[in-house]
Design an enzyme around this catalytic site. Structure first.
Site, PDB file in Angstrom:
ATOM      1  CB  CYS A  29      -0.914  -0.016   1.223  1.00  0.00           C
ATOM      2  SG  CYS A  29      -1.909   1.480   1.393  1.00  0.00           S
ATOM      3  CB  CYS A 303      31.049   3.591  30.936  1.00  0.00           C
ATOM      4  SG  CYS A 303      32.160   4.528  31.986  1.00  0.00           S
TER       5      CYS A 303
END
EC number: 1.8.4.11
Length: 343
Positions: A29, A303
């Protein structure tokens, strides 16, 4: 009369709609595919239509007779996004092995296809499909043909999801927000070049897995909007949109800018079991990732050593060649603003 300029801020280009390159994509679609393409940086315009049928004219009611495919005409700025990258975004939202079916839609009009108007694009398309085939099971069903008998769809179908925000859409539009970083843009310099280019600390951290001191590094408390790239290669790694203060003394991020730009290795040094984070191309040591991050941000804490990074401010990203990533920085600003206003 001057050209009408494209105003959609998500598209990242001020190219007139009549300029740029064009490709036609079929993926079920067209309502969803049109809305999806309009969200991709570098796309100037997207519109719905019917492609590669048997007749020169058709309409929505006659597709079963004319054999046209619901398609989206995509106009894009090649200086902002390559055809190869555009196709990789397209592949994210189609089932490439499904025949005449996408989502809940079944029928010839919902077949997948790539239709080109520039013969030079054929090689790019073929190479992209060859790469895609390596990652999928089954034969790819996406047809590739020169464009023929294209008909623009009725006004009702144009910008359908803008006019009907809750309308039917078989596509996850959020996939347009997933960053694709081209690996072939970045290369790792030789060790000799790195020794000349990097400071001693940067070299020791990235090449020998050393760790800089907490709270005594360049970026741990930096709040300026921008992007963090690999100090060794320049490959984008982290966005300020995903940076937060963890209190650990090093820059902390909830995630990389793309899952593809980092690699992971087990690290049992210092009598600990940790997960090391390395850059994809440079294989530079960046730091470690832990599962003690904020749950609302995904629960991870990357970190990272400041010495492994180079920061590029938002205002400089375009001139330094990182303009395509600006939308993700801006989205981060909006997310941060909403978070601050609601907490």
């Amino acid at each position: 009369m001057g050209a009408i300029m494209q105003a959609n801020e998500n598209m990242g280009s001020k190219l007139p709609k009549t300029d740029g390159k064009v490709i036609y994509l079929a993926g079920g679609c067209f309502w969803g595919l049109e809305a999806y393409m309009e969200r991709i940086y570098g796309v100037v315009d997207a519109s719905s239509g019917y492609a590669n049928g048997k007749t020169q004219s058709t309409n929505y009611q006659k597709l079963h007779e004319s054999d046209h495919a619901e398609s989206v005409k995509v106009v894009y700025d090649p200086k902002k996004i390559s055809l190869d990258k555009l196709l990789r975004y397209y592949f994210k939202v189609v089932d490439p092995v499904s025949v005449n079916k996408q989502g809940n839609d079944v029928g010839r009009q919902y077949r997948t296809g790539i239709y080109y108007v520039d013969n030079a694009d054929k090689k790019v398309i073929d190479n992209a499909l060859k790469e895609l085939q390596k990652s999928v099971k089954g034969k790819i069903a996406i047809e590739v043909e020169p464009l023929k008998n294209y008909v623009r769809a009725e006004i009702y179908h144009q910008d359908y999801l803008k006019k009907n925000p809750n309308g039917y859409c078989h596509i996850d539009l959020k996939k347009a927000d997933e960053v694709i970083v081209d690996s072939d843009k970045y290369t790792k310099p030789s060790d000799e070049v790195l020794k000349k280019k990097l400071t001693q600390l940067q070299y020791e951290v990235t090449q020998n897995k050393r760790t800089e001191k907490p709270f005594e590094n360049e970026y741990y408390n930096k709040e300026e909007e921008g992007i963090y790239v690999d100090i060794t290669t320049g490959e984008p790694l982290f966005s300020m949109a995903d940076k937060y203060d963890s209190g650990c003394g090093w820059p902390s991020f909830s995630k990389p800018i793309s899952k593809d730009v980092v690699k992971y290795e087990d690290d049992e040094s210092l009598n600990m079991r940790r997960t090391e984070v390395l850059s994809r191309i440079g294989k530079a040591h960046l730091g470690h990732v832990f599962n003690d991050g904020p749950k609302e941000l995904g629960g991870l804490r990357y970190c990272i050593n400041s010495a492994s990074l180079r920061f590029i401010p938002l205002k400089d990203m375009e001139k330094e060649g990182y303009g395509e990533f600006i939308p993700y920085i801006k989205k981060g600003e909006l997310k941060k603003y909403i978070h601050d206003k609601t907490h």
